[in-house]
Design a protein around this motif. Structure first.
Motif, short mmCIF file in Angstrom:
data_model
loop_
_atom_site.label_atom_id
_atom_site.label_comp_id
_atom_site.label_asym_id
_atom_site.label_seq_id
_atom_site.Cartn_x
_atom_site.Cartn_y
_atom_site.Cartn_z
N MET A 451 0.93 -25.08 30.31
CA MET A 451 0.06 -25.11 31.47
C MET A 451 -0.83 -23.86 31.44
SD MET A 451 2.84 -26.24 34.38
CE MET A 451 1.57 -26.35 35.65
N LEU A 452 -2.08 -24.05 31.86
CA LEU A 452 -3.06 -22.97 31.79
C LEU A 452 -3.74 -22.83 33.15
CD1 LEU A 452 -4.39 -20.93 29.84
CD2 LEU A 452 -6.18 -22.65 29.40
N GLY A 453 -3.77 -21.60 33.70
CA GLY A 453 -4.45 -21.33 34.98
C GLY A 453 -5.21 -20.03 34.92
N ILE A 454 -6.47 -20.07 34.49
CA ILE A 454 -7.29 -18.87 34.30
C ILE A 454 -8.45 -18.90 35.28
CG2 ILE A 454 -8.65 -17.50 32.69
CD1 ILE A 454 -5.75 -17.66 31.92
N GLN A 455 -8.63 -17.82 36.02
CA GLN A 455 -9.78 -17.68 36.91
C GLN A 455 -11.06 -17.69 36.08
OE1 GLN A 455 -9.77 -14.02 39.09
NE2 GLN A 455 -11.12 -14.79 40.71
N SER A 456 -12.09 -18.37 36.55
CA SER A 456 -13.30 -18.57 35.75
C SER A 456 -13.96 -17.25 35.33
CB SER A 456 -14.30 -19.43 36.53
OG SER A 456 -14.66 -18.80 37.76
N GLU A 457 -14.03 -16.28 36.25
CA GLU A 457 -14.70 -15.03 35.90
C GLU A 457 -13.85 -14.15 34.99
OE1 GLU A 457 -15.16 -12.26 39.18
OE2 GLU A 457 -13.82 -13.50 40.38
N ALA A 458 -12.59 -14.55 34.71
CA ALA A 458 -11.74 -13.75 33.83
C ALA A 458 -11.98 -14.07 32.36
CB ALA A 458 -10.28 -13.96 34.18
N TYR A 459 -12.60 -15.21 32.05
CA TYR A 459 -12.75 -15.62 30.66
C TYR A 459 -13.59 -14.65 29.84
CZ TYR A 459 -10.54 -20.21 31.10
OH TYR A 459 -9.65 -21.22 31.27
N CYS A 460 -14.53 -13.97 30.47
CA CYS A 460 -15.45 -13.11 29.71
C CYS A 460 -14.90 -11.70 29.52
CB CYS A 460 -16.80 -13.05 30.41
SG CYS A 460 -16.68 -12.36 32.08
N ILE A 461 -13.76 -11.38 30.07
CA ILE A 461 -13.21 -10.02 29.98
C ILE A 461 -12.71 -9.75 28.57
CG2 ILE A 461 -11.55 -8.40 30.92
CD1 ILE A 461 -13.72 -9.28 32.88
N GLN A 462 -13.05 -8.57 28.04
CA GLN A 462 -12.60 -8.17 26.72
C GLN A 462 -11.15 -7.69 26.79
OE1 GLN A 462 -14.35 -7.97 23.67
NE2 GLN A 462 -16.06 -9.11 24.57
N ILE A 463 -10.32 -8.21 25.84
CA ILE A 463 -8.93 -7.81 25.74
C ILE A 463 -8.59 -7.56 24.28
CG2 ILE A 463 -8.28 -9.13 27.80
CD1 ILE A 463 -7.06 -11.22 25.92
N PRO A 464 -7.53 -6.80 24.00
CA PRO A 464 -7.12 -6.62 22.60
C PRO A 464 -6.75 -7.99 21.99
CG PRO A 464 -6.09 -4.97 23.99
CD PRO A 464 -6.72 -5.95 24.91
N ARG A 465 -7.15 -8.17 20.75
CA ARG A 465 -6.90 -9.44 20.06
C ARG A 465 -5.40 -9.63 19.80
NH1 ARG A 465 -10.40 -12.56 17.13
NH2 ARG A 465 -12.00 -10.95 17.33
N LEU A 466 -4.92 -10.88 19.92
CA LEU A 466 -3.54 -11.27 19.61
C LEU A 466 -2.51 -10.55 20.51
CD1 LEU A 466 -3.62 -11.34 15.70
CD2 LEU A 466 -3.56 -13.30 17.25
N ILE A 467 -2.73 -10.57 21.84
CA ILE A 467 -1.70 -10.03 22.73
C ILE A 467 -0.95 -11.14 23.48
CG2 ILE A 467 -2.95 -7.86 23.04
CD1 ILE A 467 -3.74 -8.85 25.83
#
Length: 576
Positions: A451-467
């Motif tokens: 199941m996936l629940g991601i806020q729309s404005e969170a998709y563009c946030i940069q995060i460390p790869r493979l966490i």
């Protein structure tokens, strides 16, 4: 090599210590002399006022008592028929003399009593003065005063003999049956006034000198060093044009008080010697203190400055021992040890800043190398698990699933092998995680639900790869695989209201555990790897933490700071 300077800070410090010691003392001494002199003058004047008030009280009460005594004496003599007749018999004379001596008692010698009848006969405690001759002087002196004045006090200064100087008289007219028969006169000497004033003459500022004058400016008593009474009041004491207030007579302070009831004035003089002596003594004391302070300041300051300058010289010489390096700093004129030390300190700070900058660059390179090393540990970890799944599918001859798994694995490998970028958007991370979940769903078939629940404005946030992938893998292997029911893995992400932080969670309904996160993370390479990478990127206040309960499940939390550019610029261009 030791370097000697032409100018030394020691001399400056020594002068500063000496000046800072004596300047406050000079100011204190100046104001002390000024205020003490002024305060002493004020106190002296106030004290002189008090003395004059007391002297006036004593004198006025004495005159009042004397008037009362003479009035009673007159009534007593009339009652005993000793006076009241134009002539005086021998018996009456004897009775009057007895009454006079009894009245004067111990004051005999300082006072004289006289009775003069209108016939010219007289009785007294001493020989009758010439000016009391009656009827020769009946229109002068005390006789004229007794006829024209209501009061009985008469300023009557004259010399009786070498031992008796009269100051004032108390005069009563004797009237019997409305007939004037004579005069009763009390003469009071200057000696008696002196005895009255002696109790108030002494003060802490010296002895007060008194001058007693009538309202006509006739001096009737004078114990000052102004011995000549002629013109004293008019020409000397009243030189300021008034008989009241303070008048400075060279070395004296003068004040007056007037008694309107009896018509006299008391002048009080006191020498200013004490004021001058106090000022002189204080000035001498201040000069002595200044000299002592200079000597002590020199010796103490010399030792103190030596203890300060010696270590500075030692430090400057040690710093000069190091060779100068290429620096763009402007070197100031080296006037003394402090200037040289300041220049060397500036060079040292410049050198430290350059070393610090180089050290930061080295640490950054080491941190980047460590992060890449951790990412290289992740790649073979999940590849090994995926290949293991493909192996089991091959044994079971499920070729369609193998094709799907190889396709998804290629996506994972392409993403994992992108070592140029250590960061990716959350959207890219979710795409890679979706590929991994697809592989695991083929492996576990119906036992795994995602199941996936991601806020729309969170998709563009940069995060460390493979966490996210190592955490999901940990949930499947340690949470869902050991249980015999259908497992659920849910990934959520949202941005807080302040747009300062991104929160990610990976939750499962697996077997859970009561152990703390630190114990589990040390035994799991994946969780430890992700936690360590987040701390390297953002600091020790960030990383992983979880909530887990046995037989209920586990939730892993991630908190990542968001830069303002990510919060607004990137999200605006994402189209979500």
């Amino acid at each position: 090599m030791k370097i000697k300077t032409k100018k030394s800070i020691k001399r400056k410090l020594l002068w500063m210590i000496i000046l800072s010691s004596i300047l406050p003392l000079l100011l204190l001494g100046f104001f002390s002399v000024f205020f003490i002199t002024r305060t002493t003058n004020t106190s002296l004047t106030q004290r002189l006022d008090e003395v004059l008030l007391t002297a006036d009280d004593i004198l006025s009460s004495t005159i009042e008592s004397q008037q009362f005594t003479i009035k009673n004496l007159k009534n007593s003599l009339l009652e005993h028929d000793l006076i009241g007749k134009e002539t005086i018999t021998p018996d009456q004379q004897k009775g009057i003399e007895t009454a006079f001596f009894h009245t004067l008692n111990r004051d005999l010698g300082a006072m004289n009593l006289y009775y003069v009848s209108i016939s010219g006969q007289h009785v007294g405690t001493d020989r009758l003065p010439e000016l009391y001759s009656y009827p020769t002087n009946k229109n002068w002196g005390v006789y004229r005063f007794a006829q024209n004045e209501d009061t009985h006090f008469y300023a009557n200064a004259y010399k009786v003999n070498d031992s008796f100087y009269n100051a004032y008289s108390i005069v009563y007219s004797v009237i019997q049956d409305d007939v004037h028969t004579g005069y009763l006169i009390l003469d009071v000497s200057t000696e008696y006034i002196q005895s009255l004033f002696s109790s108030v003459k002494g003060t802490s500022y010296g002895y007060v000198q008194f001058i007693l004058a009538s309202k006509y400016d006739t001096v009737i008593y004078n114990d000052s060093y102004f011995y000549n009474n002629i013109g004293l009041i008019k020409n000397v004491l009243a030189q300021d044009g008034t008989n009241t207030g303070v008048s400075s007579l060279k070395e004296n302070t003068l004040k007056t008080i007037e008694n309107a009831a009896y018509g006299y004035q008391i002048y009080g003089l006191i020498h200013n010697r004490l004021v001058y002596d106090q000022g002189k003594m204080l000035a001498s004391l201040i000069v002595l203190l200044i000299i002592t302070t200079i000597i002590l300041s020199f010796y103490i300051g010399n030792g103190l400055t030596q203890s300060i300058v010696t270590p500075i010289n030692s430090l400057v010489n040690k710093m000069n021992a190091y060779k100068n390096y290429d620096s763009t700093l402007e070197i100031l004129d080296q006037k003394d040890e402090i200037s040289r030390l300041s220049n060397q300190f500036d060079l040292l700070i410049d050198r430290i800043e350059k070393y610090h900058k180089l050290n930061l660059e080295k640490q950054d390179l080491m941190r980047q190398a460590e992060i890449k090393s951790l990412m290289s540990q992740i790649n073979p970890h999940f590849i090994n698990n995926t290949l293991d799944s493909i192996k089991w599918k091959a044994k079971l001859k499920e070729y369609d699933d193998i094709q799907e798994m190889v396709t998804k694995l290629s996506v994972l490998l392409l993403s994992a092998m992108n070592n140029r970028d250590q960061f990716c958007t959350l959207e890219e991370e979710i795409e890679m995680v979706s590929s991994y979940i697809s592989i695991q769903q083929i492996r576990y078939e119906d036992r795994l639900n995602f199941m996936l629940g991601i806020q729309s404005e969170a998709y563009c946030i940069q995060i460390p790869r493979l966490i996210l992938q190592p955490i999901i893998e940990n949930s499947i292997i340690h949470g869902i695989e050991p249980m015999d029911r259908k497992g659920i893995v849910e990934v959520s992400g949202w941005v807080d209201d302040t747009h300062d932080y991104l929160y990610l969670t990976v939750a499962d309904n697996g077997v859970g555990t009561d152990a703390c996160f630190e114990d589990i993370s040390h035994s799991g390479i994946g969780l430890q790897n992700v936690n360590h990478r987040i701390k390297l990127h953002y600091g020790n206040q960030y990383g992983l933490w979880w909530e887990s309960k046995k037989d209920i499940g586990t939730v892993v939390y991630i908190k990542i700071p968001i830069s303002r550019e990510e919060a607004y610029d990137s999200c605006t261009g994402s189209g979500r």
